[in-house]
Design a protein around this motif. Structure first.
Motif, short mmCIF file in Angstrom:
data_model
loop_
_atom_site.label_atom_id
_atom_site.label_comp_id
_atom_site.label_asym_id
_atom_site.label_seq_id
_atom_site.Cartn_x
_atom_site.Cartn_y
_atom_site.Cartn_z
N SER A 91 0.84 -1.19 0.00
CA SER A 91 0.00 0.00 0.00
C SER A 91 0.87 1.24 0.00
O SER A 91 2.02 1.20 0.46
N THR A 92 0.33 2.33 -0.56
CA THR A 92 1.03 3.60 -0.49
C THR A 92 0.13 4.60 0.22
O THR A 92 -1.10 4.53 0.14
N HIS A 93 0.76 5.52 0.92
CA HIS A 93 0.04 6.44 1.80
C HIS A 93 0.59 7.84 1.59
O HIS A 93 1.70 8.14 2.02
N GLY A 94 -0.17 8.64 0.88
CA GLY A 94 0.28 10.02 0.61
C GLY A 94 1.63 10.05 -0.08
O GLY A 94 2.47 10.90 0.22
N ASP A 142 -2.43 7.49 -2.85
CA ASP A 142 -2.88 6.40 -1.97
C ASP A 142 -3.34 5.23 -2.82
O ASP A 142 -4.24 5.39 -3.66
N THR A 143 -2.74 4.08 -2.61
CA THR A 143 -3.14 2.88 -3.36
C THR A 143 -3.07 1.66 -2.44
O THR A 143 -2.40 1.70 -1.40
N GLU A 144 -3.74 0.62 -2.87
CA GLU A 144 -3.70 -0.66 -2.15
C GLU A 144 -3.65 -1.79 -3.15
O GLU A 144 -4.31 -1.73 -4.19
N MET A 154 5.42 6.08 3.71
CA MET A 154 4.63 6.25 2.48
C MET A 154 4.40 4.94 1.72
O MET A 154 3.53 4.88 0.84
#
Ligand SMILES: Nc1ncnc2c1ncn2[C@@H]1O[C@H](COP(=O)(O)OP(=O)(O)OP(=O)(O)O)[C@@H](O)[C@H]1O
Ligand SMILES: [Mg+2]
Length: 250
Positions: A6-9, A24-26, A60
């Motif tokens: 996952s990515t966060h900001g 943001d991805t999953e 991130m």
């Protein structure tokens, strides 16, 4: 969904130029997610940032929940993430088999390193890669630069698989290839996923991206403009997300 990646900001820069603005991805275990968007949208940058090829903050990017942003690419490979990069980046002057063996050696070194986490449970071997792409067995001794573009792409995919990834990042694997070859390459995806590998596909061909993936993200100028199930997203939604509101095409 329990995300494997996952990515966060996620933010990424090339010097003063900001290429990603909080993405943001999953990616679920075994899932195939497509990433589409126009030239310069930031798709390759996203993959590079995830892979540790660009400096990003630790929080991130998460792998199985563990913050891994900015981890060196070879460590990311050890942790189970492999990339088929833009332009393939094969070792010219080396045979097909030697290109593949580089990955086998890399995976063996990673597995042998104390503290290194095991990668995927895919159990990819040279033989399984040959079963997936029989032409690579036929051309084992051929210098990689004398293969066709499609065959070179198969080597690049085989090399990534031999790193035993749980997550495979593919950057435009269909680019410049004939439809028949694209079909051959995409036909390998179900088997790759059956081996327990989740896939992020960066793909310019929207129809192909949609049909090959479970979910899809569209990016525009460094931001995600659309996310959803591939089968449920309409052409109009994609057109808007791809070009920006006001430039939608049917
Ligand atoms: N090495 C670099 N140095 C500076 N800017 C870069 C670099 N690589 C990419 N960029 C810029 O970052 C932005 C995103 O580029 P990126 O390559 O990620 O786009 P992309 O979506 O992969 O496009 P394409 O479909 O053309 O491959 C673009 O504006 C591009 O010009
Ligand atoms: Mg790109």
């Amino acid at each position: 969904m329990s995300a494997v990646l996952s990515t966060h900001g996620l933010v990424a820069r090339y010097g003063d130029f900001q290429a990603l603005y909080g993405v943001d991805t999953e990616l679920g275990a075994g899932e195939c997610v497509a990433l589409i968007g126009a030239n310069g949208a930031g798709k390759s940058t996203f993959l590079r940032a995830v892979m540790g090829l660009l400096p990003v903050a630790r929080e991130m990017v998460r792998l199985d929940g563990e913050p891994v942003g900015g981890t060196a690419p070879d460590r990311m490979v050890q942790k189970g993430v492999a990339i088929v990069p833009e332009g393939r980046r094969l070792f010219t002057g080396m045979s097909v088999e030697d290109n593949l063996r580089v990955a086998i050696d890399q995976a063996a070194r990673a597995a042998g390193k104390a503290g290194a986490r095991a990668g995927g449970k895919g159990g990819w071997t040279l033989k399984r890669v040959h079963d997936l792409f029989p032409i690579l067995a036929e051309k084992a001794r051929t210098p990689v630069q004398s293969l066709s573009g499609g065959q070179q792409q198969m080597v690049a995919i085989g090399r990534a698989l031999l790193c035993q990834p749980r997550v495979l990042l593919c950057d435009e694997i269909s680019l410049g290839l004939a439809p028949k070859v694209i079909r051959e390459i995409y036909a390998a995806l179900p088997e790759i996923r059956a081996a327990g590998t989740a896939v992020i596909l960066v793909e310019q061909d929207v129809g192909l991206a949609q049909s090959a993936s479970d979910r899809l993200y569209c990016m525009l100028e460094g931001r995600v403009t659309l996310a959803g199930k591939s089968a449920e997203i309409s052409r109009a939604q994609i057109g808007e997300a791809y070009f920006g509101v006001g430039h939608a095409v049917a």
